[in-house]
Write a protein that holds these residues in place. Structure first.
Motif, PDB file in Angstrom:
ATOM      1  N   ILE A 162      57.871  47.025  24.180  1.00 43.60           N
ATOM      2  CA  ILE A 162      56.654  47.809  24.369  1.00 43.60           C
ATOM      3  C   ILE A 162      56.018  47.988  22.993  1.00 43.60           C
ATOM      4  O   ILE A 162      56.519  48.744  22.149  1.00 43.60           O
ATOM      5  N   ASP A 163      54.927  47.288  22.753  1.00 43.27           N
ATOM      6  CA  ASP A 163      54.304  47.244  21.429  1.00 43.27           C
ATOM      7  C   ASP A 163      53.397  48.458  21.226  1.00 43.27           C
ATOM      8  O   ASP A 163      52.195  48.410  21.481  1.00 43.27           O
ATOM      9  N   THR A 164      53.980  49.562  20.761  1.00 42.29           N
ATOM     10  CA  THR A 164      53.190  50.781  20.598  1.00 42.29           C
ATOM     11  C   THR A 164      53.904  51.784  19.708  1.00 42.29           C
ATOM     12  O   THR A 164      55.123  51.717  19.529  1.00 42.29           O
ATOM     13  N   ASP A 165      53.138  52.705  19.160  1.00 39.53           N
ATOM     14  CA  ASP A 165      53.687  53.868  18.467  1.00 39.53           C
ATOM     15  C   ASP A 165      53.611  55.073  19.393  1.00 39.53           C
ATOM     16  O   ASP A 165      52.723  55.165  20.253  1.00 39.53           O
ATOM     17  N   ALA A 190      67.969  50.503  27.320  1.00 35.35           N
ATOM     18  CA  ALA A 190      68.337  50.475  25.900  1.00 35.35           C
ATOM     19  C   ALA A 190      69.725  51.053  25.648  1.00 35.35           C
ATOM     20  O   ALA A 190      70.176  51.087  24.503  1.00 35.35           O
ATOM     21  N   GLY A 191      70.380  51.536  26.704  1.00 34.91           N
ATOM     22  CA  GLY A 191      71.739  52.048  26.555  1.00 34.91           C
ATOM     23  C   GLY A 191      71.876  53.551  26.574  1.00 34.91           C
ATOM     24  O   GLY A 191      72.981  54.072  26.398  1.00 34.91           O
ATOM     25  N   GLN A 192      70.780  54.268  26.797  1.00 33.45           N
ATOM     26  CA  GLN A 192      70.822  55.728  26.830  1.00 33.45           C
ATOM     27  C   GLN A 192      71.339  56.194  28.190  1.00 33.45           C
ATOM     28  O   GLN A 192      71.036  55.587  29.229  1.00 33.45           O
ATOM     29  N   ILE A 240      63.722  52.264  22.251  1.00 41.76           N
ATOM     30  CA  ILE A 240      63.042  51.308  23.119  1.00 41.76           C
ATOM     31  C   ILE A 240      62.484  50.189  22.258  1.00 41.76           C
ATOM     32  O   ILE A 240      61.685  50.442  21.349  1.00 41.76           O
ATOM     33  N   PRO A 241      62.881  48.945  22.471  1.00 40.91           N
ATOM     34  CA  PRO A 241      62.417  47.837  21.637  1.00 40.91           C
ATOM     35  C   PRO A 241      60.898  47.759  21.537  1.00 40.91           C
ATOM     36  O   PRO A 241      60.191  47.855  22.549  1.00 40.91           O
ATOM     37  N   GLY A 242      60.404  47.608  20.310  1.00 41.88           N
ATOM     38  CA  GLY A 242      58.973  47.517  20.051  1.00 41.88           C
ATOM     39  C   GLY A 242      58.300  48.838  19.816  1.00 41.88           C
ATOM     40  O   GLY A 242      57.154  48.901  19.359  1.00 41.88           O
ATOM     41  N   MET A 243      58.982  49.923  20.097  1.00 43.49           N
ATOM     42  CA  MET A 243      58.389  51.248  20.031  1.00 43.49           C
ATOM     43  C   MET A 243      58.825  51.964  18.754  1.00 43.49           C
ATOM     44  O   MET A 243      59.907  51.740  18.243  1.00 43.49           O
ATOM     45  N   ARG A 244      57.950  52.842  18.265  1.00 44.45           N
ATOM     46  CA  ARG A 244      58.243  53.615  17.070  1.00 44.45           C
ATOM     47  C   ARG A 244      57.703  55.022  17.252  1.00 44.45           C
ATOM     48  O   ARG A 244      56.590  55.208  17.740  1.00 44.45           O
ATOM     49  N   GLN A 259      57.572  49.834  33.521  1.00 41.94           N
ATOM     50  CA  GLN A 259      58.349  49.467  34.704  1.00 41.94           C
ATOM     51  C   GLN A 259      58.476  47.964  34.911  1.00 41.94           C
ATOM     52  O   GLN A 259      59.209  47.528  35.801  1.00 41.94           O
ATOM     53  N   ASP A 260      57.789  47.179  34.084  1.00 46.60           N
ATOM     54  CA  ASP A 260      57.803  45.731  34.254  1.00 46.60           C
ATOM     55  C   ASP A 260      59.040  45.145  33.581  1.00 46.60           C
ATOM     56  O   ASP A 260      59.130  45.068  32.357  1.00 46.60           O
ATOM     57  N   ALA A 261      59.995  44.706  34.368  1.00 42.72           N
ATOM     58  CA  ALA A 261      61.266  44.197  33.838  1.00 42.72           C
ATOM     59  C   ALA A 261      61.091  42.934  33.019  1.00 42.72           C
ATOM     60  O   ALA A 261      61.953  42.602  32.194  1.00 42.72           O
ATOM     61  N   SER A 262      59.989  42.217  33.202  1.00 49.18           N
ATOM     62  CA  SER A 262      59.770  40.989  32.446  1.00 49.18           C
ATOM     63  C   SER A 262      59.264  41.256  31.035  1.00 49.18           C
ATOM     64  O   SER A 262      59.247  40.346  30.197  1.00 49.18           O
ATOM     65  N   VAL A 263      58.842  42.482  30.750  1.00 49.65           N
ATOM     66  CA  VAL A 263      58.347  42.849  29.420  1.00 49.65           C
ATOM     67  C   VAL A 263      59.530  43.285  28.567  1.00 49.65           C
ATOM     68  O   VAL A 263      60.180  44.294  28.858  1.00 49.65           O
ATOM     69  N   GLU A 264      59.821  42.518  27.530  1.00 49.26           N
ATOM     70  CA  GLU A 264      60.995  42.794  26.702  1.00 49.26           C
ATOM     71  C   GLU A 264      60.754  43.931  25.707  1.00 49.26           C
ATOM     72  O   GLU A 264      61.651  44.713  25.423  1.00 49.26           O
TER      73      GLU A 264
END
Length: 237
Positions: A171-174, A49-51, A195-199, A164-169
């Protein structure tokens, strides 16, 4: 309403928007236990994510090798160097090494924002079950061992496989974030949101960390039954 009441209301500051979070993109994140599955996954996602990320291990060579495999500019160092060079330090070490690791790094972690994501669990023939540390939780143990650090708790319920799965764009979670100081929990929430999908969602003070940590035992049972990588979503916020 009297003119005095109007004046008092006008002087009262507006409530802060809970979703107005700081910019953490320029902060260096260290991951203690960064060669383990959870730490490695978090390091990968944040770096992707650029961190700027440094992973720590008891052996610098092991951390450097893992960092080279992750890419995205991740660096490796021994735990002490990782702690010294980082602004935010995520603790992702095994529970049985938690106290020893933090005690050995007390000096390096002075003034640092520490994010504990350790889940004290036991396993037997019936599956995973929560352990209850003497202090109440892993996060409270960290706070007791690191009196000069700013201890928070977060990132407990994430699937290391998905991280760790590079194919997962996405992460759908809080991410449940706990801590004593709002400025600190805001920073951790903002880090999760990188992190995309995360909150990141504020979930109380550290005294509430035990049930957050122990819920992982339930998620393990869910995952085994349904062959899944379950996470959490908080509704209506």
């Amino acid at each position: 309403m009297t003119s005095t009441d109007n004046a008092a209301n006008a002087a009262k500051p507006a409530a802060k928007d809970p979703w107005e979070l700081p910019d953490v993109s320029g902060l260096v994140v260290g991951v203690l236990g960064g060669t383990g599955d959870q730490g490695r996954g978090l390091a990968y996602r944040l770096a992707r994510a650029g961190q700027k990320v440094i992973i720590g291990s008891r052996a610098a060579e092991r951390a450097e090798a893992a960092a080279g495999e992750l890419g995205f500019g991740v660096e490796g160092a021994d735990n002490a160097e990782c702690a010294r060079r980082s602004d935010i330090v995520i603790v992702a070490v095994p529970w049985d090494g938690h106290a020893k690791t933090l005690t050995s790094l007390r000096e390096e972690l002075v003034g640092k924002l520490v994010v504990d994501c350790v889940n004290p669990l036991g396993f037997d023939k019936q599956g995973a079950y929560a352990l209850e540390p003497e202090e109440g939780s892993a996060a409270q143990q960290a706070a007791a061992l690191l009196p000069d650090s700013r201890v928070t708790a977060a990132f407990h319920h994430l699937s290391a496989v998905l991280l760790q799965d590079a194919s997962v764009e996405e992460i759908d979670t809080d991410v449940m974030v706990l801590g004593e100081v709002r400025a600190d929990t805001d920073l951790v929430q903002a880090l999760a949101a990188r992190i995309p999908g995360m909150r990141g969602v504020f979930a109380g003070r550290l005294r509430n960390a035990h049930q957050v940590e122990s819920l992982v035992a339930n998620l393990i049972s869910v995952n085994r039954r349904y062959k899944a990588h379950a996470g959490l979503r908080v509704t209506d916020v």
